[in-house]
Design a protein around this motif. Sequence first.
Motif, PDB file in Angstrom:
ATOM      1  N   LEU A 136       0.854  -1.184   0.000  1.00 13.71           N
ATOM      2  CA  LEU A 136       0.000   0.000   0.000  1.00 13.71           C
ATOM      3  C   LEU A 136       0.886   1.227   0.000  1.00 13.71           C
ATOM      4  N   LYS A 137       0.657   2.103  -0.961  1.00 10.73           N
ATOM      5  CA  LYS A 137       1.428   3.337  -1.041  1.00 10.73           C
ATOM      6  C   LYS A 137       0.519   4.493  -0.702  1.00 10.73           C
ATOM      7  N   THR A 138       1.004   5.359   0.170  1.00 13.54           N
ATOM      8  CA  THR A 138       0.226   6.546   0.486  1.00 13.54           C
ATOM      9  C   THR A 138       0.701   7.676  -0.394  1.00 13.54           C
ATOM     10  N   SER A 139      -0.235   8.460  -0.850  1.00 13.31           N
ATOM     11  CA  SER A 139       0.082   9.564  -1.740  1.00 13.31           C
ATOM     12  C   SER A 139       0.663  10.723  -0.949  1.00 13.31           C
ATOM     13  N   VAL A 152      -5.242   1.982 -20.531  1.00  8.94           N
ATOM     14  CA  VAL A 152      -5.058   0.701 -19.838  1.00  8.94           C
ATOM     15  C   VAL A 152      -6.170   0.474 -18.817  1.00  8.94           C
ATOM     16  N   GLU A 153      -6.505   1.495 -18.007  1.00  7.19           N
ATOM     17  CA  GLU A 153      -7.555   1.338 -17.002  1.00  7.19           C
ATOM     18  C   GLU A 153      -8.903   1.049 -17.640  1.00  7.19           C
ATOM     19  N   THR A 154      -9.188   1.718 -18.755  1.00  7.14           N
ATOM     20  CA  THR A 154     -10.435   1.470 -19.475  1.00  7.14           C
ATOM     21  C   THR A 154     -10.468   0.042 -20.003  1.00  7.14           C
ATOM     22  N   LYS A 172       0.781  -0.734 -12.129  1.00  2.95           N
ATOM     23  CA  LYS A 172      -0.046   0.467 -11.949  1.00  2.95           C
ATOM     24  C   LYS A 172      -1.485   0.071 -11.595  1.00  2.95           C
ATOM     25  N   LEU A 173      -2.017  -0.915 -12.319  1.00  3.01           N
ATOM     26  CA  LEU A 173      -3.385  -1.378 -12.048  1.00  3.01           C
ATOM     27  C   LEU A 173      -3.498  -1.991 -10.654  1.00  3.01           C
ATOM     28  N   LEU A 174      -2.453  -2.720 -10.252  1.00  2.00           N
ATOM     29  CA  LEU A 174      -2.439  -3.320  -8.923  1.00  2.00           C
ATOM     30  C   LEU A 174      -2.511  -2.240  -7.850  1.00  2.00           C
ATOM     31  N   ALA A 186      -7.321  -7.031  -7.356  1.00  4.39           N
ATOM     32  CA  ALA A 186      -5.903  -6.953  -7.011  1.00  4.39           C
ATOM     33  C   ALA A 186      -5.280  -8.345  -6.951  1.00  4.39           C
ATOM     34  N   THR A 187      -6.039  -9.315  -6.432  1.00  3.94           N
ATOM     35  CA  THR A 187      -5.552 -10.692  -6.369  1.00  3.94           C
ATOM     36  C   THR A 187      -5.283 -11.237  -7.762  1.00  3.94           C
ATOM     37  N   GLN A 188      -6.194 -11.011  -8.694  1.00 12.08           N
ATOM     38  CA  GLN A 188      -6.009 -11.501 -10.061  1.00 12.08           C
ATOM     39  C   GLN A 188      -4.814 -10.834 -10.733  1.00 12.08           C
ATOM     40  N   ILE A 189      -4.652  -9.553 -10.520  1.00 11.81           N
ATOM     41  CA  ILE A 189      -3.517  -8.835 -11.110  1.00 11.81           C
ATOM     42  C   ILE A 189      -2.217  -9.345 -10.499  1.00 11.81           C
ATOM     43  N   ARG A 190      -2.202  -9.495  -9.169  1.00  5.65           N
ATOM     44  CA  ARG A 190      -1.015 -10.010  -8.493  1.00  5.65           C
ATOM     45  C   ARG A 190      -0.618 -11.385  -9.009  1.00  5.65           C
TER      46      ARG A 190
END
Length: 197
Positions: A136-139, A152-154, A172-174, A186-190
């Motif tokens: 987890l990254k905080t902005s 890509v997101e679309t 990036k999607l993750l 997130a699980t599928q992307i991971r």
Amino acid sequence: MDLVQLDIKGISYSQTQTGAYALLLSEIGGSRQLPIVIGAFEAQSIAIALEKDIKPPRPLTHDLFKTFSDSFDITIQKVIIHKLVDGIFYASLICKKGKNEKTIDARTSDAIALALRFKAPIFTYKNILDKAGIQLKTSTSSSQTQSPKSKVETEIKSSFDLKSLSLKDLNKLLEDAVQNEEYEKATQIRDEISKRS
């Protein structure tokens, strides 16, 4: 191998698999999270154990197991998520009766439901968290604003075809999926990222 203790952060309904839920475990003393896809029955059992005020009229299977174990002075000392193969997590219950200790294989969702009832800690190995954990990254930038969705997101929203995306796009999607608390996605992307490494 180093063990890392985990805590339950939450359960969310799966947006892509009917009847499935994503259980999110977080690293104690760290920022990584471990999403695990579980079934509806296990999700209900875990949720009931988390909510101390809810008492089902009849014992659930995990409650029955706890009562049975208590009757024979068997305790669960800890749960260890010890293996990850093709996106499936494997867990062990470390049980004790007197001076005898026994390791029992269990589905991860069942092991966690029982750990809650026995107030037993949940662990995984560092290499599993390294492989399957989501950071987890905080902005830190205050100048970040909502930008239009990238191509890509679309693409991921419409087809969720991960195989055609680059590793950079997947990462990036993750990050986006975790930020939006879409843990099942997130699980599928991971898992797709893991297949490539």
